[in-house]
Design a protein around this motif. Sequence first.
Motif, PDB file in Angstrom:
ATOM      1  N   GLU A  20      51.429   6.551  -7.108  1.00  0.00           N
ATOM      2  CA  GLU A  20      51.315   5.635  -7.857  1.00  0.00           C
ATOM      3  C   GLU A  20      50.460   4.565  -8.254  1.00  0.00           C
ATOM      4  O   GLU A  20      49.750   4.563  -9.064  1.00  0.00           O
ATOM      5  N   HIS A  22      47.969   4.492  -5.862  1.00  0.00           N
ATOM      6  CA  HIS A  22      46.706   4.687  -5.855  1.00  0.00           C
ATOM      7  C   HIS A  22      45.980   5.993  -7.009  1.00  0.00           C
ATOM      8  O   HIS A  22      44.671   6.533  -6.958  1.00  0.00           O
ATOM      9  N   ALA A  23      46.728   6.283  -7.851  1.00  0.00           N
ATOM     10  CA  ALA A  23      46.315   6.864  -8.740  1.00  0.00           C
ATOM     11  C   ALA A  23      46.068   5.957  -9.954  1.00  0.00           C
ATOM     12  O   ALA A  23      45.482   6.857 -10.949  1.00  0.00           O
ATOM     13  N   SER A  24      46.292   4.459  -9.867  1.00  0.00           N
ATOM     14  CA  SER A  24      45.485   3.649 -10.258  1.00  0.00           C
ATOM     15  C   SER A  24      44.846   2.316  -9.596  1.00  0.00           C
ATOM     16  O   SER A  24      45.124   1.863  -9.995  1.00  0.00           O
ATOM     17  N   TRP A  26      43.470  -0.722  -8.247  1.00  0.00           N
ATOM     18  CA  TRP A  26      42.666  -2.272  -9.320  1.00  0.00           C
ATOM     19  C   TRP A  26      41.737  -2.067  -9.212  1.00  0.00           C
ATOM     20  O   TRP A  26      40.113  -1.804  -8.098  1.00  0.00           O
ATOM     21  N   PRO A  27      40.382  -2.437 -10.134  1.00  0.00           N
ATOM     22  CA  PRO A  27      39.413  -2.260 -10.419  1.00  0.00           C
ATOM     23  C   PRO A  27      38.612  -2.930  -9.315  1.00  0.00           C
ATOM     24  O   PRO A  27      37.578  -3.049  -8.306  1.00  0.00           O
ATOM     25  N   TRP A  79      46.926  -6.240  -3.434  1.00  0.00           N
ATOM     26  CA  TRP A  79      46.960  -4.835  -2.782  1.00  0.00           C
ATOM     27  C   TRP A  79      47.600  -5.045  -1.934  1.00  0.00           C
ATOM     28  O   TRP A  79      48.298  -3.939  -1.813  1.00  0.00           O
TER      29      TRP A  79
END
Length: 109
Positions: A20, A22-24, A26-27, A79
């Motif tokens: 989860e 790594h599916a999004s 952080w920019p 992170w």
Amino acid sequence: MQRMGMMIGLEPDMVETYKELHASVWPEVLARLTASHIRNYTIFLREPENILFGTWEYHGDDFAADMARIAADPTNQEWWKLTIPCQRPLPTRAEGEWWATMDEVFHLD
């Protein structure tokens, strides 16, 4: 250009959390990696053994300085607070390593 390959275990009860995250990604984390000359970064997961294999290319001129910038970045540190508890370092890794690095023995462009 320098290619990297590395491995680490993944805690069985944290597999879905890691997926989860790594599916999004952080920019800001992605921007820091890009600014530090990291390209073509991929992480693979082998289940049921729960082994992660990461590979990426370094396109900069000062690897140590770029890695230090990544480590010092406050957003990246946040992170890592989420991702590091998911990981289980390999007992055979070299001293000072978290992810166990690997030697490249073959490459085809």
